[in-house]
Design an enzyme around this catalytic site. Structure first.
Site, short mmCIF file in Angstrom:
data_model
loop_
_atom_site.label_atom_id
_atom_site.label_comp_id
_atom_site.label_asym_id
_atom_site.label_seq_id
_atom_site.Cartn_x
_atom_site.Cartn_y
_atom_site.Cartn_z
CB THR A 194 13.38 0.53 -4.91
OG1 THR A 194 14.28 -0.28 -4.17
CG2 THR A 194 12.72 -0.29 -5.98
CD GLU A 339 9.61 -1.81 -6.99
OE1 GLU A 339 9.05 -0.72 -7.20
OE2 GLU A 339 10.13 -2.11 -5.90
CE LYS A 447 -1.38 -4.67 9.63
NZ LYS A 447 -0.01 -4.47 9.21
CD1 TRP A 452 -5.60 -4.12 9.42
CD2 TRP A 452 -5.22 -3.96 7.22
NE1 TRP A 452 -4.83 -5.19 9.07
CE2 TRP A 452 -4.58 -5.12 7.72
CE3 TRP A 452 -5.10 -3.65 5.87
CZ2 TRP A 452 -3.85 -5.97 6.89
CZ3 TRP A 452 -4.38 -4.50 5.05
CH2 TRP A 452 -3.76 -5.65 5.56
P1 AMP Z 1 8.51 4.65 -5.93
O1 AMP Z 1 8.93 3.31 -6.38
O2 AMP Z 1 9.57 5.36 -5.15
O3 AMP Z 1 7.99 5.46 -7.05
O4 AMP Z 1 7.32 4.44 -4.89
C1 AMP Z 1 6.17 3.73 -5.23
C2 AMP Z 1 5.15 3.85 -4.14
O5 AMP Z 1 4.72 5.21 -3.99
C3 AMP Z 1 3.89 3.09 -4.40
O6 AMP Z 1 4.00 1.72 -4.12
C4 AMP Z 1 2.90 3.79 -3.48
O7 AMP Z 1 3.04 3.36 -2.14
C5 AMP Z 1 3.36 5.23 -3.55
N1 AMP Z 1 2.53 5.96 -4.52
C6 AMP Z 1 2.82 6.27 -5.80
N2 AMP Z 1 1.81 6.98 -6.36
C7 AMP Z 1 0.86 7.12 -5.40
C8 AMP Z 1 -0.43 7.74 -5.35
N3 AMP Z 1 -0.94 8.40 -6.38
N4 AMP Z 1 -1.12 7.63 -4.19
C9 AMP Z 1 -0.63 6.99 -3.12
N5 AMP Z 1 0.57 6.40 -3.12
C10 AMP Z 1 1.31 6.46 -4.23
#
Ligand code: AMP
Length: 550
Positions: A194, A339, A447, A452
């Site tokens: 990640t 994940e 917050k 929120w």
């Molecule tokens: P990653 O593991 O780097 O792909 O990041 C995952 C995170 O990206 C998710 O938990 C979200 O917070 C954000 N994310 C992915 N797709 C979207 C989406 N379509 N809209 C808003 N947030 C997103």
């Protein structure tokens, strides 16, 4: 791994394991002549077929075996989207080793940490990353050698990289006679860390089973909708969550594959779309911004592009409309995370929605979408109690399913599941039809006075203003309300808008209490290794920002 009871009467179907090697074998047998086109780091365009890819993947698998790579051992790659990277995907996982895709946009120290944590045995890399590899190679204790993904004439005598080998020499020296081994489908296949905006990156370790199931599910019509009639260009990098599974789902369907290599600027991407008649693509909003701007500036249109999946961060409705209305390109908004392999939800309409007004349909499509089969979602309050699917109540989003991690690699972070569910760290609503909408990342939510405030809404409104290129909203300390929203805006080149005009733009679009307290205009937003805006950097930069008192 969970164990389940056996029935006294078990089904009588073959238990062929779901293995990644079967995908490239299937592509070779059934779509052997279909093309894979790559813009190479060398600058030219390379063409070959699924059959060629399969043959070279087997040659590489033989080479890895001779180098002593054993089942379960990790082999790293630092490479752009290209045919050699695809060969490595299949050779490494197919032979039973574990493909560890490394994000080259990370700091060399972070890469060394990841390579050591993964205990990579070898690292394959594109020639563009030579200086990067030179910067961290000496710190990698487990790595026995580095493989430069290029021709022999690219090899450098003067490099400091220990035990440097040439990819094309290895391929040429090895036979394509290789039988993919058959083993338990739950074996690890690939490893992806990640991005870790805080703390060290953690590894998501996928299995053959999870990858094949994710490939089936992600290719379905209401997911990515990939078919043998498509020409697919994955803009999303193969070093970020396996390019959302496209290196698997595209060969599985037999679609033509087009790889953009390192050239991700608007001009290069547009030219490749046109030259190869791309019909489908996928990427994060920041990349599409570059393409759309280039097209507006040069008054260009697409001649073949029909559909794109946008995710990784919220797709601004203004971007969705630009694709739909100016270019006749359908946008599917998707959500997922490393994940989750990564796909969780996709936003498409159902037949009952087709009679709705365009406005009502748009409101549905702007959400992150409904779960694809295999992913189960729920939202819970801070007390863990499940919240209703009413489209209004927001809570912490939890997921479970066969392509969602049960723990991080080497159990970093300990037990991550909550009663068998993975907490995504996202805050969302889910409506009665199952459409999920992300309001925020829980650590980005503002917050304010016990309430929120979701920042995505505030950013989307700003980005629907014609003078705004990009916007990010963060919470800034406030003596009375704890936190209040500060909007950071990058204007479009040559466009003008004042703070007052942009604040007035919020009127009637949102509860007054949600309206940002202040706006700061900046030249650029900090973007992280996976194309997302780095809000923690912005919070640090603006932590002493004084909000107006009125
Ligand atoms: P990653 O593991 O780097 O792909 O990041 C995952 C995170 O990206 C998710 O938990 C979200 O917070 C954000 N994310 C992915 N797709 C979207 C989406 N379509 N809209 C808003 N947030 C997103």
């Amino acid at each position: 791994m969970e164990q389940y009871p056996q029935s006294p009467l078990m089904g009588q179907m073959m238990s062929r394991p779901l293995l990644i090697s079967a995908i490239i074998e299937h592509a070779d047998r059934n779509f052997g002549g279909n093309e894979i086109v790559s813009r190479r780091v060398e600058g030219d365009i390379h063409r070959y077929t699924y059959r060629d890819c399969h043959r070279r993947a087997k040659q590489l698998a033989n080479a890895l075996t001779k180098l002593g790579v054993k089942m379960g051992e990790r082999v790293g790659t630092i490479a752009w989207n290209g045919y050699r990277h695809l060969e490595a995907y299949y050779a490494i996982s197919g032979s039973g080793a574990v493909l560890h895709t490394i994000n080259p946009r990370l700091h060399p120290e972070q890469i060394a940490y990841i390579a050591n944590h993964a205990e990579d045995q070898y690292i394959l890399f594109d020639i563009t990353f030579l200086p990067l590899v030179e910067a961290f190679a000496a710190q990698c204790s487990s790595v026995k050698g580095f493989i430069l993904m290029g021709d022999a004439d690219r090899m450098l005598a003067t490099t400091t990289i220990p035990n440097l080998m040439c990819y094309e020499t290895l391929i040429a020296e090895n036979s394509p006679d290789y039988a993919w081994p058959v083993f338990d489908e739950n074996a690890a296949s690939s490893l992806c860390y990640t991005s870790g905006t805080t703390g060290n990156p953690k590894g998501a370790l996928y299995s053959h089973r999870s990858t094949v199931l994710h490939s089936y599910a992600s290719a379905m019509p209401d997911s990515l909708n990939v078919s043998a009639r498509d020409t697919v260009l994955p803009v999303v990098p193969m070093f970020h969550v396996n390019a959302w599974g496209l290196p698997y789902s595209v060969p599985l369907t037999g679609a033509k594959m087009v790889f953009p290599g390192p050239a991700l600027d608007g001009k290069s991407v547009y030219e490749l779309f046109e030259a190869e008649q791309v019909t489908f693509s996928a990427g994060v909003p920041t990349v599409w911004l570059g393409l759309l701007n280039y097209m507006v500036q040069n008054e260009l249109k697409f001649s073949s592009f029909k559909r794109t999946v946008i995710g990784g961060s919220a797709c601004p409705p203004a971007m969705m409309k630009a694709f739909q209305q100016q270019h006749n390109v359908e946008v599917v908004h998707a959500w997922g995370m490393t994940e989750m392999s990564p796909l969780g939800t996709c936003g498409t309409l159902q037949s009952k929605h087709l009679a709705l007004s365009a406005y009502a349909q748009q409101a549905i499509l702007e959400k992150q979408g409904h779960a694809i089969f295999g992913v189960d979602m729920k939202i819970v309050g801070d007390d863990g109690a499940e919240l209703p699917w009413d489209g209004k109540t927001y809570g912490n989003l939890l997921v479970r399913g066969p392509w969602i991690i049960s723990s991080y690699f080497r159990n970093e972070g300990g037990d991550v599941l909550v009663d068998g569910w993975f907490p995504t760290g996202d805050v969302a609503t889910i409506d009665a039809d199952g459409y999920m909408q992300i309001t925020d990342r829980s650590k980005d939510v503002i917050k304010s006075g016990g309430e929120w405030i979701g920042t995505i809404d505030l950013e989307n409104i700003a980005m629907s203003h014609p003078a705004v290129l990009q916007a990010a909203c963060i919470g800034v300390a406030h003596p009375k309300w704890d936190e209040r929203p500060l909007l950071l805006v990058v204007k479009k080149p040559g466009a003008e808008v004042t703070r007052e005009a942009l604040l007035a733009f919020y009127e009637g679009k949102i509860a007054k209490f949600w309206t940002p307290d202040d706006i700061a205009f900046i030249d650029a937003l900090p973007i992280g290794a996976t194309g997302k805006i780095l809000k923690n950097k912005l919070r640090e930069q603006f932590k002493d920002h004084v909000l107006p008192t009125a």
